[in-house]
Design an enzyme around this catalytic site. Structure first.
Site, PDB file in Angstrom:
ATOM      1  N   CYS A 187      44.550  56.646  31.371  1.00 38.67           N
ATOM      2  CA  CYS A 187      44.445  55.979  32.679  1.00 38.67           C
ATOM      3  C   CYS A 187      42.991  55.909  33.144  1.00 38.67           C
ATOM      4  CB  CYS A 187      45.311  56.723  33.694  1.00 38.67           C
ATOM      5  SG  CYS A 187      45.112  56.178  35.398  1.00 38.67           S
ATOM      6  N   CYS A 233      42.349  56.901  36.790  1.00 34.96           N
ATOM      7  CA  CYS A 233      42.462  58.351  36.957  1.00 34.96           C
ATOM      8  C   CYS A 233      41.103  59.016  36.734  1.00 34.96           C
ATOM      9  CB  CYS A 233      43.477  58.917  35.964  1.00 34.96           C
ATOM     10  SG  CYS A 233      45.173  58.360  36.226  1.00 34.96           S
TER      11      CYS A 233
END
Length: 305
Positions: free
Chosen positions: A50, A53
């Site tokens: 991700c 993230c």
């Protein structure tokens, strides 16, 4: 770099005092539920693949560090430990859920900016101390008060290296260039302001101030306007242009006086141009500027007399 601009002894951006703990399904009850009985615990649900993230993690760590221990932060890899995220209905990451007294109480999704995270934390624990960026902005303001323009410029530039869309740093740097008479540079800096923040009062004020400076620069020698006024006090065009020029020289009270005189003599002249120009001055100077306060008071006296 921003860390270089932070005063010695200050906590550097991103420092938390200890590595962020990785929580597992097995340790969740102890590390989150039990700990949240003492203070709020933020659970950062993430995954190695991700990208957002990875963007959020250091910003989140900075905000938690600035809270000075009032909240805890743990990370949970949903690829390795999917059950808790599933129970909470998390379908998109990054997602941050706050636990307090054993229960999930609030949360957000996405790589949000540090200021928004600070606000989120403050809803849980009340006001927290300034972030490292806010500390540097405070130092820049103090440098300007001391007349250290170069120092303030360096500090604003350090903030922009970390947060390119920081409105305080952008407008601060643009104001410095405007005061130095570097109109092109001031406009170039304001062009960096994201469209979503273009209506910020500080941006609007500087935009108006730059336009006024351009007007003043085009007028040339102001003595000719004064001679015209001496010959004919009702030469409103000369008064108006002289007011623009005086503002360019930072003689704000004198600029106000000439426009007020036009309003006093003939408020309808040129479709109320003098009153409109006064309002433009007030916007450019800031409503709490001494000349703005004085000018509004004088204008109100005329309007409501």
């Amino acid at each position: 770099m921003l860390n270089d601009a932070i005063a010695p002894g200050a906590q550097p951006a991103g420092a938390t005092g200890a590595p962020t703990k990785d929580v597992t399904t097995a340790s969740f009850r102890q590390d989150v539920i039990a700990e949240s009985m003492n203070r709020p615990v933020l659970v950062d649900f993430w995954a190695p693949w991700c990208g957002p993230c990875k963007q959020l993690a250091p910003v989140l760590e900075k905000a938690v560090a600035a809270a000075g221990g009032k909240v805890a932060l743990v990370k949970m890899n949903i690829d390795e430990h999917p059950s808790v995220a599933g129970q909470l209905g998390i379908q998109s990451i990054p997602a941050v859920i706050a636990f307090q007294r054993g229960q999930p109480v609030d949360g957000f999704m996405g790589a949000v900016p540090e200021a928004q995270i600070k606000t989120f934390i403050e809803t849980l624990v009340g006001p927290v101390g300034p972030t490292p960026v806010e500390d540097v902005l405070g130092e820049a303001a103090l440098a300007l008060e001391d007349g250290d323009v170069a120092g303030a410029s360096e500090l604003y530039a350090a903030v922009l290296a970390e947060e390119p869309e920081n409105i305080v740093a952008l407008t601060g740097l643009a104001k410095i260039q405007l005061d130095l008479g570097e109109l092109d540079q001031a406009r170039g800096i304001l062009a960096m302001v994201p469209e979503a923040k273009a209506t910020d009062p500080a941006v609007a004020s500087l935009t108006a101030a730059i336009a006024l400076a351009e007007q003043a620069a085009s007028l040339g020698d102001l003595s000719a306007f004064q001679r015209r006024i001496d010959a004919d006090p009702a030469d409103y065009r000369a008064r108006f242009d002289l007011a623009l020029g005086l503002n360019g020289l930072n003689k704000r009270d004198e600029a106000v006086d000439h426009l007020i005189e036009i309003v006093r003599r003939d408020g309808t002249w040129n479709e109320g141009a003098a009153r409109k120009q006064l309002l433009t001055f007030f916007e450019a100077w800031g409503l709490m500027d001494k000349a703005s306060i004085r000018g509004r008071r004088r204008l109100s006296t005329l309007v409501f007399a």
